[in-house]
Design an enzyme around this catalytic site. Structure first.
Site, PDB file in Angstrom:
ATOM      1  N   LYS A   1       3.648 -14.857   2.315  1.00 31.55           N
ATOM      2  CA  LYS A   1       3.796 -15.582   1.053  1.00 31.55           C
ATOM      3  C   LYS A   1       5.302 -15.745   0.848  1.00 31.55           C
ATOM      4  O   LYS A   1       5.892 -15.293  -0.139  1.00 31.55           O
ATOM      5  CB  LYS A   1       3.117 -14.800  -0.086  1.00 31.55           C
ATOM      6  CG  LYS A   1       3.012 -15.535  -1.399  1.00 31.55           C
ATOM      7  CD  LYS A   1       2.005 -16.688  -1.388  1.00 31.55           C
ATOM      8  CE  LYS A   1       2.070 -17.474  -2.683  1.00 31.55           C
ATOM      9  NZ  LYS A   1       1.199 -18.661  -2.712  1.00 31.55           N
TER      10      LYS A   1
ATOM     11  N   ASP B   1      -6.021  -6.980   4.727  1.00 29.60           N
ATOM     12  CA  ASP B   1      -7.220  -6.373   4.139  1.00 29.60           C
ATOM     13  C   ASP B   1      -8.118  -7.449   3.550  1.00 29.60           C
ATOM     14  O   ASP B   1      -9.312  -7.516   3.827  1.00 29.60           O
ATOM     15  CB  ASP B   1      -6.793  -5.375   3.049  1.00 29.60           C
ATOM     16  CG  ASP B   1      -7.984  -4.724   2.368  1.00 29.60           C
ATOM     17  OD1 ASP B   1      -8.896  -4.264   3.081  1.00 29.60           O
ATOM     18  OD2 ASP B   1      -8.007  -4.682   1.121  1.00 29.60           O
TER      19      ASP B   1
ATOM     20  N   ASP C   1      -2.465 -18.168   0.885  1.00 29.07           N
ATOM     21  CA  ASP C   1      -3.469 -18.903   0.109  1.00 29.07           C
ATOM     22  C   ASP C   1      -4.072 -20.036   0.934  1.00 29.07           C
ATOM     23  O   ASP C   1      -5.301 -20.198   0.996  1.00 29.07           O
ATOM     24  CB  ASP C   1      -2.888 -19.396  -1.231  1.00 29.07           C
ATOM     25  CG  ASP C   1      -1.530 -20.067  -1.106  1.00 29.07           C
ATOM     26  OD1 ASP C   1      -0.956 -20.076  -0.009  1.00 29.07           O
ATOM     27  OD2 ASP C   1      -1.039 -20.594  -2.130  1.00 29.07           O
TER      28      ASP C   1
ATOM     29  N   TYR D   1       0.825  -1.214   0.000  1.00 26.00           N
ATOM     30  CA  TYR D   1       0.000   0.000   0.000  1.00 26.00           C
ATOM     31  C   TYR D   1       0.861   1.267   0.000  1.00 26.00           C
ATOM     32  O   TYR D   1       0.438   2.310  -0.469  1.00 26.00           O
ATOM     33  CB  TYR D   1      -0.895   0.045   1.239  1.00 26.00           C
ATOM     34  CG  TYR D   1      -2.207  -0.666   1.123  1.00 26.00           C
ATOM     35  CD1 TYR D   1      -2.274  -1.990   0.691  1.00 26.00           C
ATOM     36  CD2 TYR D   1      -3.402  -0.033   1.453  1.00 26.00           C
ATOM     37  CE1 TYR D   1      -3.483  -2.651   0.610  1.00 26.00           C
ATOM     38  CE2 TYR D   1      -4.614  -0.686   1.384  1.00 26.00           C
ATOM     39  CZ  TYR D   1      -4.654  -1.990   0.962  1.00 26.00           C
ATOM     40  OH  TYR D   1      -5.852  -2.638   0.881  1.00 26.00           O
TER      41      TYR D   1
HETATM   42  C1  IPM Z   1     -10.112  -1.143   4.625  1.00 33.74           C
HETATM   43  C2  IPM Z   1     -10.425  -0.611   3.252  1.00 33.74           C
HETATM   44  C3  IPM Z   1      -9.304   0.322   2.802  1.00 33.74           C
HETATM   45  C4  IPM Z   1      -8.028  -0.503   2.741  1.00 33.74           C
HETATM   46  C5  IPM Z   1      -9.555   1.033   1.448  1.00 33.74           C
HETATM   47  C6  IPM Z   1     -10.839   1.817   1.464  1.00 33.74           C
HETATM   48  C7  IPM Z   1      -8.399   1.901   1.069  1.00 33.74           C
HETATM   49  O1  IPM Z   1     -10.630  -1.646   2.352  1.00 33.74           O
HETATM   50  O2  IPM Z   1      -9.906  -0.334   5.546  1.00 33.74           O
HETATM   51  O3  IPM Z   1     -10.111  -2.356   4.785  1.00 33.74           O
HETATM   52  O4  IPM Z   1      -7.785  -1.211   1.764  1.00 33.74           O
HETATM   53  O5  IPM Z   1      -7.265  -0.437   3.713  1.00 33.74           O
HETATM   54 MG    MG Z   2     -10.754  -3.537   3.272  1.00 31.89          MG
END
Ligand code: IPM
Ligand code: MG
Length: 354
Positions: A188, A244, A220, A141
């Site tokens: 992974k 996530d 996975d 991210y």
């Molecule tokens: C979460 C959401 C966010 C993320 C998005 C909206 C950027 O999916 O908080 O889980 O991926 O962290």
């Molecule tokens: Mg999310």
């Protein structure tokens, strides 16, 4: 006690669920004699419309003055053009990065009252009670990326350093001590170098927690075991992206995405609390949203930022009592006639707090 809480309702169903979360916090303040002051600020798509920025400076300044932030959800179809230079989600990522909120806690429980509502066999849900600890301010991210607009290539980088992994691993091990003493670290490592570093670092940190059992799982296989045998998991430690994905998967165990809260924490007591669900623009403004995830996020705020454990537990117990007594929003109703509105559901939770 006195506390300052900033609310960031955001977009879609965000304002509806935040209104209910704030009502619950006000009820807690009244019942236990606390004084909470609330300040609301813009974030997400609504902030792009109003100020051209998903996280305006005034919003950040308000958060800096606060003890904690309760956030709804951001995003919607009007801001999702993939070539747009500013997107609502950037505000969320910047907020997490700005306060260095590296540890994202996502507790997942199966509610017996909702067992019928999941697509899984009820016996699989017995005893499901897990905590995701998701790394939130690094990984793919936040790694370097190159975006070519409408060009013909683009890339993202999964980056982790030893200190980044070690500090979130410590949060997971410490949490496991107060639970069933087991950490499953998700990676992974068979493919990705950053994940080999992850595994090695987590194993090193484990030496400081001899009373906690550590197992490593490839993401996975872990995705499969989460549905085959969910009750065996205690604390799941994962990087930003895998955490996530797996936490959305795990929401199936709780009956709905509308059930899962989260706490994003750094090194101090300040935190950002938000439901894990999105802005659900398709049901916005109709009183259909499930406020549970936000109400439970408010409980996490009481616990982690304000140190009000008894109050946090009272809110969690009131939610469970409302569910046991049959209170259902549309997403968890067995039949359409059974569903009550977002605010009527909160009324039922508040009955249990009185
Ligand atoms: C979460 C959401 C966010 C993320 C998005 C909206 C950027 O999916 O908080 O889980 O991926 O962290
Ligand atoms: Mg999310």
């Amino acid at each position: 006690m006195h506390a300052t809480i900033v609310t960031l309702p955001g977009d879609g169903i965000g304002p509806e669920v935040i209104a209910e979360g704030a009502r619950v916090l006000r009820a807690v303040a009244a019942r236990w004699g606390h004084s909470f002051s609330f300040e609301e600020a813009l974030m997400g798509g609504c902030a792009i419309d109003a100020a051209g920025d998903p996280l305006p400076d005034e919003t950040l300044a308000a958060c800096e003055r606060a003890d904690a932030v309760l956030l709804g959800a951001v995003g919607g179809p009007q801001w999702s053009d993939p070539t747009a230079p500013v997107r609502p989600e950037q505000g969320l990522l910047r907020l997490r990065g700005h306060f260095d909120l590296f540890a994202n806690l996502r507790p997942v429980r199966a509610y017996p009252a909702l067992a019928r509502h999941t697509p899984l066999r009820a016996d699989l849900l017995d005893g499901v009670d897990m905590l995701f600890v998701r790394e939130l301010t690094s990984g793919i991210y936040f790694g370097q990326r190159q975006e070519q607009g409408d060009g013909d290539d683009a890339w993202d980088t999964m980056y982790y350093s030893v200190p980044q992994v070690a500090r979130v691993a410590r949060v997971a091990f410490a949490a496991a001590r107060g639970r069933r003493g087991q950490v499953t670290s998700v990676d992974k490592a068979n493919v990705l170098a950053a994940m080999r570093l992850w595994r090695r670092t987590v194993s090193g940190v484990a030496a400081d927690y001899p009373d906690v059992t550590l197992e490593h799982a490839l993401v996975d296989a872990c995705a499969m075991h989460l549905l085959r045998n969910p009750a065996r998991f205690d604390v799941l430690l994962a990087g930003n992206m895998f955490g996530d994905i797996l936490s959305d998967e795990a929401s199936v165990l709780a009956g709905s995405l509308g059930m899962l809260p989260s706490a994003s924490l750094g090194t101090g007591t300040f935190g950002v609390y938000e439901p894990i669900h999105g802005s659900a623009p398709d049901i916005a403004g109709q009183g259909l949203a499930n406020p549970t995830a936000t109400i439970l996020s408010a409980a996490l705020l009481l616990r982690h930022s304000l140190g009000l454990e008894a109050e946090a537990r009272a809110v969690e117990t009131a939610v469970e009592a409302a569910l046991d007594a049959g209170a259902r929003t549309a997403d968890i109703a067995a039949a359409p006639g059974e569903a009550i509105s977002t605010s009527a559901f909160t009324d039922r939770v508040l009955d249990g707090l009185a």
